[in-house]
Write a protein that holds these residues in place. Structure first.
Motif, mmCIF file in Angstrom:
data_model
loop_
_atom_site.group_PDB
_atom_site.id
_atom_site.type_symbol
_atom_site.label_atom_id
_atom_site.label_comp_id
_atom_site.label_asym_id
_atom_site.label_seq_id
_atom_site.Cartn_x
_atom_site.Cartn_y
_atom_site.Cartn_z
ATOM 1 N N ASP A 169 -26.100 66.627 43.710
ATOM 2 C CA ASP A 169 -26.309 66.647 45.159
ATOM 3 C C ASP A 169 -25.349 65.763 45.942
ATOM 4 N N GLY A 170 -24.432 65.082 45.243
ATOM 5 C CA GLY A 170 -23.386 64.338 45.941
ATOM 6 C C GLY A 170 -23.830 63.022 46.549
ATOM 7 N N GLU A 171 -25.072 62.644 46.376
ATOM 8 C CA GLU A 171 -25.587 61.377 46.903
ATOM 9 C C GLU A 171 -25.436 60.278 45.847
ATOM 10 N N PRO A 172 -25.506 59.004 46.251
ATOM 11 C CA PRO A 172 -25.478 57.923 45.251
ATOM 12 C C PRO A 172 -26.588 58.123 44.212
ATOM 13 N N GLY A 173 -26.245 57.930 42.938
ATOM 14 C CA GLY A 173 -27.205 58.210 41.873
ATOM 15 C C GLY A 173 -27.550 59.680 41.822
ATOM 16 N N ALA A 174 -26.531 60.490 41.926
ATOM 17 C CA ALA A 174 -26.670 61.935 42.128
ATOM 18 C C ALA A 174 -27.691 62.569 41.206
ATOM 19 N N ARG A 175 -28.551 63.370 41.830
ATOM 20 C CA ARG A 175 -29.494 64.187 41.070
ATOM 21 C C ARG A 175 -28.841 65.535 40.755
ATOM 22 N N ILE A 176 -29.323 66.183 39.701
ATOM 23 C CA ILE A 176 -28.931 67.552 39.414
ATOM 24 C C ILE A 176 -30.049 68.453 39.927
ATOM 25 N N LEU A 177 -29.683 69.367 40.818
ATOM 26 C CA LEU A 177 -30.660 70.241 41.439
ATOM 27 C C LEU A 177 -30.473 71.672 40.949
ATOM 28 N N ALA A 178 -31.589 72.308 40.598
ATOM 29 C CA ALA A 178 -31.582 73.722 40.226
ATOM 30 C C ALA A 178 -31.631 74.535 41.507
ATOM 31 N N THR A 179 -30.634 75.388 41.680
ATOM 32 C CA THR A 179 -30.411 76.093 42.935
ATOM 33 C C THR A 179 -30.301 77.589 42.667
ATOM 34 N N VAL A 180 -30.816 78.402 43.581
ATOM 35 C CA VAL A 180 -30.733 79.852 43.454
ATOM 36 C C VAL A 180 -29.730 80.380 44.477
ATOM 37 N N VAL A 181 -28.738 81.140 43.974
ATOM 38 C CA VAL A 181 -27.698 81.708 44.833
ATOM 39 C C VAL A 181 -27.694 83.214 44.642
ATOM 40 N N THR A 182 -27.789 83.960 45.720
ATOM 41 C CA THR A 182 -27.747 85.411 45.604
ATOM 42 C C THR A 182 -26.335 85.877 45.299
ATOM 43 N N ARG A 183 -26.249 86.987 44.600
ATOM 44 C CA ARG A 183 -24.967 87.487 44.100
ATOM 45 C C ARG A 183 -23.960 87.741 45.218
ATOM 46 N N ASP A 184 -24.423 88.252 46.363
ATOM 47 C CA ASP A 184 -23.508 88.645 47.430
ATOM 48 C C ASP A 184 -23.339 87.571 48.502
ATOM 49 N N SER A 185 -23.705 86.330 48.194
ATOM 50 C CA SER A 185 -23.528 85.242 49.167
ATOM 51 C C SER A 185 -22.048 85.048 49.484
ATOM 52 N N GLU A 186 -21.766 84.782 50.725
ATOM 53 C CA GLU A 186 -20.384 84.533 51.134
ATOM 54 C C GLU A 186 -19.855 83.292 50.427
ATOM 55 N N GLY A 187 -18.666 83.414 49.837
ATOM 56 C CA GLY A 187 -18.048 82.295 49.138
ATOM 57 C C GLY A 187 -18.235 82.314 47.640
ATOM 58 N N VAL A 188 -18.994 83.283 47.111
ATOM 59 C CA VAL A 188 -19.159 83.426 45.662
ATOM 60 C C VAL A 188 -18.071 84.355 45.143
ATOM 61 N N GLU A 189 -17.334 83.891 44.149
ATOM 62 C CA GLU A 189 -16.219 84.668 43.602
ATOM 63 C C GLU A 189 -16.318 84.733 42.086
ATOM 64 N N PHE A 190 -16.321 85.948 41.559
ATOM 65 C CA PHE A 190 -16.387 86.162 40.114
ATOM 66 C C PHE A 190 -14.982 86.424 39.597
ATOM 67 N N ALA A 191 -14.579 85.653 38.581
ATOM 68 C CA ALA A 191 -13.196 85.705 38.119
ATOM 69 C C ALA A 191 -12.899 86.931 37.262
ATOM 70 N N GLY A 192 -13.913 87.524 36.658
ATOM 71 C CA GLY A 192 -13.684 88.679 35.800
ATOM 72 C C GLY A 192 -12.807 88.353 34.599
ATOM 73 N N ASP A 193 -12.954 87.136 34.060
ATOM 74 C CA ASP A 193 -12.058 86.659 33.005
ATOM 75 C C ASP A 193 -12.714 86.609 31.623
ATOM 76 N N TRP A 194 -13.796 87.356 31.422
ATOM 77 C CA TRP A 194 -14.446 87.385 30.119
ATOM 78 C C TRP A 194 -13.754 88.419 29.238
ATOM 79 N N ASP A 195 -13.067 87.966 28.212
ATOM 80 C CA ASP A 195 -12.312 88.861 27.334
ATOM 81 C C ASP A 195 -12.365 88.318 25.920
ATOM 82 N N ALA A 196 -13.575 88.248 25.367
ATOM 83 C CA ALA A 196 -13.783 87.611 24.072
ATOM 84 C C ALA A 196 -13.749 88.636 22.946
ATOM 85 N N LEU A 197 -13.743 88.118 21.728
ATOM 86 C CA LEU A 197 -13.756 88.949 20.524
ATOM 87 C C LEU A 197 -15.014 89.801 20.454
#
Length: 399
Positions: A169-197
């Motif tokens: 959360d960027g505050e002193p003693g930062a907590r880790i917050l579980a957050t829900v983001v919708t797939r089509d939210s503005e600013g979400v970018e999928f790299a499409g870089d999964w190319d595994a064996l």
């Protein structure tokens, strides 16, 4: 307040029903699993099958519009799907754990909101939680936040309806917050870089967040070390073990088909067909026996996980440790057995089974790829250290 909606244990009817659903879905996927693997594109149509089958809503309590299933039922579904299409089984496994973040991290007063929306839309939940990457960062923006950063191996994010993101959360003693983001939210970018064996259709590429707006209501809660909420990690590892077991079972079934299809027998042997050759039978007997042992241990821990989850807020640190160590043992043997099975089935199927169109390689490629998720040697360390000295590894998203 028990802190859990899963207060009962599954009935035989529930298990039989969802085993059948998973098997039917798996067989539909199996029709073109190899062709889809070769194409290596995001599995949009395949995931519609998960939604239409009801598997996406399996663990959602019935009072919130879901099917009211239990963890062991969902884990068995992962195993059954993995026999036919391990990539889609992985997506289901991760989905079940990510969706359960509603219970593990959110206040119970918010369960109806999140589960209700998820059930209505048959949402699939991807993730952006990889702890070996630098943390995502949430910075204050008025009453809400802005989310920035990049996560690799974001399984299901590019194909899911929502993504579970864990961010500081960027505050002193930062907590880790579980957050829900919708797939089509503005600013979400999928790299499409999964190319595994292997696991090529698991949609496990990178995701980037560029000043994504996060409302206060999009925050599920803080990710801490309270015993009940941290059961999510043993649950994830239990999903892995069932995935690996399913891959081994699928490899054995395919090897059986190929062996029965082989013509004649080895020229120096005395059997009239490969299926009656004692050396072939010996290999199958050995691999089947080892796989059966993993199955027994998996069934044991699937059932025990139901029981510990049902305790909710009464779960103790000792309960959590018992689950962690027991599931780590299962993870070790499931990994090594599936690798051996997927490798050694070639001994009984012959050189013709190495042809690309046969597709026997998909089992080895899938288990070899996913078994590297986190080092199995560190699972052995968890088990051995606890046995010798009582030490327990620090709680992380891997332990």
């Amino acid at each position: 307040m028990t802190r859990t909606p899963w207060t009962t244990l599954p009935t035989d009817d529930e298990t039989e029903k969802w085993d059948a659903v998973a098997d039917e879905t798996g067989r539909l996927l199996a029709r073109d699993a190899l062709a889809r693997d070769r194409a290596n594109v995001d599995p949009e149509g395949e995931l519609k099958l998960l939604k239409d089958s009801g598997l996406a809503n399996l663990l959602i309590p019935s009072q919130f519009g879901g099917h009211g299933g239990h963890w062991s039922t969902g884990l068995r579904a992962v195993r059954i799907l993995a026999r036919h299409d391990a990539s889609i089984a992985q997506i289901l496994s991760y989905h079940l754990a990510n969706q359960a973040a509603i219970v593990f991290f959110a206040d119970p007063s918010r369960w109806e909101h999140w589960y209700g929306a998820s059930a209505k839309g048959s949402w699939l939940w991807g993730d952006a939680v990889n702890p070996v990457d630098p943390d995502l960062v949430l910075t204050r923006d008025g009453e809400g936040y802005r989310l920035n950063g990049r996560k690799r191996f974001a399984t299901g994010a590019s194909t899911g309806d929502v993504t579970l993101a864990m961010a500081a959360d960027g505050e002193p003693g930062a907590r880790i917050l579980a957050t829900v983001v919708t797939r089509d939210s503005e600013g979400v970018e999928f790299a499409g870089d999964w190319d595994a064996l292997g696991q090529r259709l698991s949609a496990s590429g990178s995701v980037e967040f560029h000043d994504v707006a996060v409302e206060p209501g999009d925050i599920l809660g803080e990710v801490g070390e309270e015993p009940y909420s941290t059961l999510v990690t043993p649950g994830v590892q239990l999903g892995f073990a069932n995935l690996y077991l399913g891959i081994a079972e699928g490899a054995l079934e395919r090897a059986r088909e190929l062996t029965l299809e082989r013509r004649g027998s080895w020229l120096l042997g005395t059997a009239e067909h490969y299926s009656r050759d004692p050396f072939v039978q010996r290999v199958f007997g050995e691999l089947l026996s080892r796989t059966a042992a993993v199955e027994a241990l998996a069934d044991r821990w699937n059932a025990r996980f139901d029981r510990v989850i049902a305790r909710g807020a009464d779960v103790t640190a000792d309960d959590r440790t018992e689950a962690e160590i027991g599931i780590a043992k299962l993870k070790v043997v499931a990994t090594e057995t599936a690798l051996e099975v997927a490798h050694r089935v070639y001994e009984v199927t012959g050189s013709s089974s190495t042809r690309s169109h046969v597709g026997l390689d998909i089992y080895w490629r899938n288990i070899r790829t996913h078994s590297l998720h986190d080092p199995v040697d560190y699972k052995k360390l968890e088990v051995g250290a606890n046995y010798l000295t009582g030490d327990v590894q620090p709680i992380t998203l891997y332990t």
